[in-house]
Design an enzyme around this catalytic site. Structure first.
Site, PDB file in Angstrom:
ATOM      1  CG  ASP A  96     -53.716  17.989   9.286  1.00  9.49           C
ATOM      2  OD1 ASP A  96     -53.712  17.504   8.147  1.00  9.49           O
ATOM      3  OD2 ASP A  96     -54.411  17.550  10.213  1.00  9.49           O
ATOM      4  CG  ASP A 184     -56.863  16.290   4.730  1.00  4.96           C
ATOM      5  OD1 ASP A 184     -57.375  15.659   5.678  1.00  4.96           O
ATOM      6  OD2 ASP A 184     -57.534  16.850   3.835  1.00  4.96           O
ATOM      7  CD  GLU A 235     -57.553  11.669   6.046  1.00  2.27           C
ATOM      8  OE1 GLU A 235     -58.572  11.498   6.720  1.00  2.27           O
ATOM      9  OE2 GLU A 235     -57.318  12.709   5.410  1.00  2.27           O
ATOM     10  CG  HIS A 308     -59.743  15.345  12.835  1.00  2.00           C
ATOM     11  ND1 HIS A 308     -58.633  14.586  12.536  1.00  2.00           N
ATOM     12  CD2 HIS A 308     -60.185  15.830  11.653  1.00  2.00           C
ATOM     13  CE1 HIS A 308     -58.422  14.624  11.224  1.00  2.00           C
ATOM     14  NE2 HIS A 308     -59.336  15.361  10.670  1.00  2.00           N
ATOM     15  CG  ASP A 309     -62.169  13.239   9.974  1.00  2.48           C
ATOM     16  OD1 ASP A 309     -62.742  14.313  10.236  1.00  2.48           O
ATOM     17  OD2 ASP A 309     -61.303  13.139   9.081  1.00  2.48           O
TER      18      ASP A 309
END
Length: 544
Positions: A96, A184, A235, A308-309
């Site tokens: 990440d 991210d 993302e 994860h979100d």
């Protein structure tokens, strides 16, 4: 063909995956101990949520040192052992990359304030985590921008030196042997330098897909990415198909694929994610059709339901009660036969569900806790807020991985950092050998992607467009055709029999004479083609 087009990615949230030392927090040794499980599943790439040194204000997305491992997770030696173990099993590792912001405890924040965004007077932008996006700093007597937590100051990508520091750090990890980056909120790195006020404090039009973002990503590609055989996914909230073509188009020299959020926003009202509204299947079909058709030949899709979100998809778009297994498999079928690279989030392959903690004190997510505090102060009812949190809170995805029926689901011998979902005795990886397990079904879907060319190459056509219960489509090349039927409801449905044999389905096979009788939450995929890819497998049908 690029290797990542046939790959399946598995996302690990390290804090919740496996704890090796009994402190209640997942760690790298825990991941090492489960590599054979991931190899058994058949995935090609592991993506780890951040494992860098961090004060953990936002569970590791606030990075204090990009070249150190968070103490709770282990050491760099553990990391090297893990990376070797992944590569020895023929899998790859994606890290990440969080470079829109750092922690305010990063040494740059005091040593290189020019690497951040400062203003004498703030504008009205609001943070994604509630409140103003600006924090006053006593030392500098100025405000710094933080689109997320106040402990996550945004980096100033206008500063060329900062950009090259980031590129150097990326090369350092790639030279260690990592195989790519999930980036991210990477489409937020370029801000409108006039920093205008936003309507009702919404600054997103001024930093989503900002003025220099393509220039920055092309520079990153030239300086770093183009020198390695890796995969990159950005993302990108607020990015549509036209943006995606620019970010991922052949010859654009930016990224391989992006994460869109559009399909994840279809079950919310105008007030945002906490304003619940039921999903209309026709909206979902229309959205996924748009991405499939418009990126065909012009870019590449990333395919996901969970991360994860996001809350657990079987609780969100499926039925996590009577038809949990069937709907988990149906949702997987619907996604995995689309064009793109599928992403599986830990526990999705077991059909893990949302959790409904009774007390707000059992939640850990900063976004959830800030929202609850703010809305309670505005007079909203506790019961209504808890209903929204149970449906949409990020901690739904962050409860510990359910390994077996022993205490704490086999995740830890200590006290878990967040409570385990109480349904772990029924839903856990220890049940994966059952003939109808969700795990075995995911194994089959992953294997089919390697065998059947049309899954990667075929075009997409939506069927039964106005149907509010059935999502059906075809994928087609000159030689092969897939027809996918997915019943998103508990209502039995009758559909025409398509060409070909049943390739895979989530119920025991039945005769389809004259019409296909779709059972509740049933998925069926039919294969027709001249090549061997899947034909033998399809003769008698697969079930799970």
């Amino acid at each position: 063909m690029e290797w990542w087009k046939k790959a399946v990615v598995y996302q690990i949230y390290p804090r919740s995956f496996m704890d090796s030392d009994g402190d209640g927090i997942g760690d790298l040794q825990g991941i090492i101990s489960k590599l054979d499980y991931l190899k058994e599943l058949g995935v090609d790439v592991l993506w780890l949520s951040p494992i860098y040194d961090s004060p953990n204000d936002d569970n590791g997305y606030d990075i204090r040192d990009y070249r150190k491992i968070m103490q709770e997770f282990g050491t760099m030696d553990d990391f090297d052992r893990m990376l070797d173990g992944i590569h020895e099993r023929g899998m790859r590792l994606v890290m990440d990359l969080v470079v829109n912001h750092t922690s305010d405890e990063h040494r740059w924040f005091t040593e290189r304030p020019d690497y951040y965004i400062w203003k004498g007077q703030p504008n009205n932008w609001r943070s994604f985590f509630s409140g103003s996006a600006w924090q006053f700093d006593e030392t500098r007597q100025q405000y710094y921008l933080h689109l997320f937590s106040r402990k996550q100051p945004d980096l100033n990508w206008e500063n060329e030196e900062l950009r090259h520091e980031v590129y150097k750090m990326m090369r350092w990890w790639l030279d260690k042997g990592v195989d790519g980056f999930r980036m991210d909120v990477i489409n937020m790195i370029s801000k409108d330098q006039s920093f205008p006020d936003g309507i009702d404090g919404d600054g997103t039009p001024h930093f989503f897909n900002g003025p220099r973002v393509h220039e920055f990503l092309q520079e990153m590609n030239k300086n770093v990415l183009s020198d390695y055989d890796i995969v990159t996914v950005g993302e990108m909230p607020g990015a549509g198909t036209e943006d995606a073509k620019l970010y991922t188009g052949p010859g654009r020299n930016e990224l391989n694929m992006i994460f869109t959020f559009e399909h994840m926003n279809l079950d919310q009202g105008p007030g945002g994610k906490w304003e619940l509204q039921p999903l209309r299947l026709t909206d979902l079909k229309e959205n996924l059709e748009k991405w499939q058709v418009e990126l065909y030949g012009n870019g590449w899709n990333s395919l996901y339901w969970n991360n994860h979100d996001q809350p657990r998809i079987v609780s969100r778009f499926g039925n996590d009660g009577e038809y949990r297994k069937q709907s988990a498999k149906m949702l997987a079928t619907c996604l995995h036969f689309l064009q793109g690279t599928p992403y599986i989030y830990q526990g999705e392959e077991l059909g893990m569900t949302n959790v409904a903690f009774a007390s707000i004190d059992e939640y850990r997510d900063i976004e959830t806790l800030n929202m609850y505090k703010e809305k309670r102060a505005q007079g909203m009812q506790h019961e209504n807020l808890m209903e929204a949190i149970h449906a949409k809170g990020r901690d739904n995805a962050r409860t510990p991985m359910q390994w077996d029926a022993s205490e704490n689901a086999g995740f830890t011998k200590g006290n878990p950092w967040i409570p385990v979902n109480p349904n772990y005795p029924e839903i856990n990886a220890g049940n994966r050998e059952e003939t109808d397990s969700v795990f075995r079904y995911y194994q089959k879907l992953i294997a089919l992607r390697k065998e059947v060319e049309v899954i990667t190459e075929g075009d997409f056509k939506l069927l039964f467009r106005e149907d509010e219960e059935v999502f059906a489509y075809t994928r087609q090349t000159a030689d092969e055709q897939l027809t996918v039927y997915c019943n998103f409801s508990a209502t039995p449905r009758e559909l025409p029999v398509p060409k070909g044999c049943v390739l895979i389905g989530n119920y025991p096979p039945q005769e389809n004479q004259g019409a296909v009788q779709l059972r509740p939450y049933e998925a069926l995929c039919f294969f027709d083609g001249n090549k061997n890819g899947g034909m033998d497998r399809g003769k008698d049908g697969e079930n799970g």
